[in-house]
Design an enzyme around this catalytic site. Structure first.
Site, PDB file in Angstrom:
ATOM      1  N   LEU A  60       0.815  -1.213   0.000  1.00 41.39           N
ATOM      2  CA  LEU A  60       0.000   0.000   0.000  1.00 41.39           C
ATOM      3  C   LEU A  60       0.854   1.271   0.000  1.00 41.39           C
ATOM      4  O   LEU A  60       0.405   2.319  -0.454  1.00 41.39           O
ATOM      5  CB  LEU A  60      -0.952   0.018   1.194  1.00 41.39           C
ATOM      6  CG  LEU A  60      -2.129  -0.943   1.118  1.00 41.39           C
ATOM      7  CD1 LEU A  60      -2.910  -0.942   2.425  1.00 41.39           C
ATOM      8  CD2 LEU A  60      -3.037  -0.606  -0.054  1.00 41.39           C
ATOM      9  N   ILE A  85      -0.046 -12.136  -0.853  1.00 46.89           N
ATOM     10  CA  ILE A  85      -0.557 -13.515  -0.892  1.00 46.89           C
ATOM     11  C   ILE A  85      -1.888 -13.553  -0.161  1.00 46.89           C
ATOM     12  O   ILE A  85      -2.019 -13.031   0.950  1.00 46.89           O
ATOM     13  CB  ILE A  85       0.450 -14.499  -0.251  1.00 46.89           C
ATOM     14  CG1 ILE A  85       1.772 -14.470  -1.028  1.00 46.89           C
ATOM     15  CG2 ILE A  85      -0.136 -15.914  -0.216  1.00 46.89           C
ATOM     16  CD1 ILE A  85       2.879 -15.325  -0.427  1.00 46.89           C
ATOM     17  N   HIS A  91      -8.466  -8.364   3.661  1.00 44.67           N
ATOM     18  CA  HIS A  91      -7.319  -7.463   3.548  1.00 44.67           C
ATOM     19  C   HIS A  91      -6.611  -7.653   2.206  1.00 44.67           C
ATOM     20  O   HIS A  91      -6.123  -6.687   1.608  1.00 44.67           O
ATOM     21  CB  HIS A  91      -6.352  -7.711   4.714  1.00 44.67           C
ATOM     22  CG  HIS A  91      -5.195  -6.763   4.749  1.00 44.67           C
ATOM     23  ND1 HIS A  91      -5.344  -5.412   4.976  1.00 44.67           N
ATOM     24  CD2 HIS A  91      -3.868  -6.979   4.581  1.00 44.67           C
ATOM     25  CE1 HIS A  91      -4.153  -4.836   4.948  1.00 44.67           C
ATOM     26  NE2 HIS A  91      -3.250  -5.759   4.701  1.00 44.67           N
ATOM     27  N   ARG A 129       6.599 -16.850 -10.136  1.00 43.14           N
ATOM     28  CA  ARG A 129       6.509 -15.582 -10.852  1.00 43.14           C
ATOM     29  C   ARG A 129       7.705 -14.664 -10.591  1.00 43.14           C
ATOM     30  O   ARG A 129       8.117 -13.903 -11.469  1.00 43.14           O
ATOM     31  CB  ARG A 129       5.198 -14.875 -10.502  1.00 43.14           C
ATOM     32  CG  ARG A 129       4.019 -15.535 -11.203  1.00 43.14           C
ATOM     33  CD  ARG A 129       2.694 -15.295 -10.511  1.00 43.14           C
ATOM     34  NE  ARG A 129       1.614 -15.961 -11.225  1.00 43.14           N
ATOM     35  CZ  ARG A 129       1.362 -17.261 -11.183  1.00 43.14           C
ATOM     36  NH1 ARG A 129       2.131 -18.059 -10.457  1.00 43.14           N
ATOM     37  NH2 ARG A 129       0.356 -17.791 -11.862  1.00 43.14           N
TER      38      ARG A 129
END
Length: 183
Positions: A60, A85, A91, A129
């Protein structure tokens, strides 16, 4: 699974003048973050640019740090890195949506940003990834930022002969034969 698919990748470019890239990373999952950073650094260096890495507490805070750097420093492009994750609460959705929205809004203001904040279901997906020798999403984010910068530099170049501005010695449409204004 995405790792088995073949994807088109735009050819790597190169910078034609000094270029500074700020990598902003949320290292909550340190091993994932380190792989993302390694991929981003390698891509930036392959383009001939330089970079700096700063860390922020979480995903954030990444857009806020980029906005602050954009106002207070002199970076040419930005790479946003981190990993979110899915957990047991909502959240996850808040962090994914708001960090992405913040980066998008900055991009719409003209910031050249590559978004490499992973949003995944589990750690295994994150590892696949982030792997700099695999999917290399950190490198992909750096390439995206630099491609956007190339476009910004192309479109920001001085324009000559564009539009319908008459030459100095050319007559205006709204004048009489002696050059006097009709209006």
């Amino acid at each position: 699974m995405a790792s088995n698919e073949t994807h088109y990748t735009i050819e790597r470019g190169a910078v034609d003048k000094p270029t500074k890239v700020l990598i902003v990373v949320a290292p909550y999952y340190r091993d994932v973050a380190d792989q993302l950073i390694a991929g981003a650094q390698a891509e930036i260096e392959a383009w001939g640019a330089t970079h700096e890495v700063i860390e922020v507490p979480g995903a954030l805070e990444v857009p806020t740090a980029i906005a602050m750097a954009g106002r207070m420093s002199n970076y040419d492009a930005y790479v946003a890195l981190g990993c979110v994750i899915r957990g047991e609460t909502t959240h996850y959705e808040t962090v994914c949506n708001d960090s992405s929205r913040g980066i998008t809004l900055l991009g719409l203001q003209g910031y050249c940003i590559g978004n490499g904040i992973l949003t995944v279901e589990n750690k295994t997906q994150a590892d696949v990834r982030a792997d700099a020798d695999g999917q290399n999403k950190g490198g992909g984010a750096a390439a995206a930022a630099l491609h956007l910068l190339s476009l910004a530099r192309k479109w920001g170049a001085p324009r000559k002969g564009v539009g319908f501005v008459p030459k100095r010695d050319e007559r205006q449409i709204a004048s009489d034969s002696e050059g006097n204004s009709i209006a």
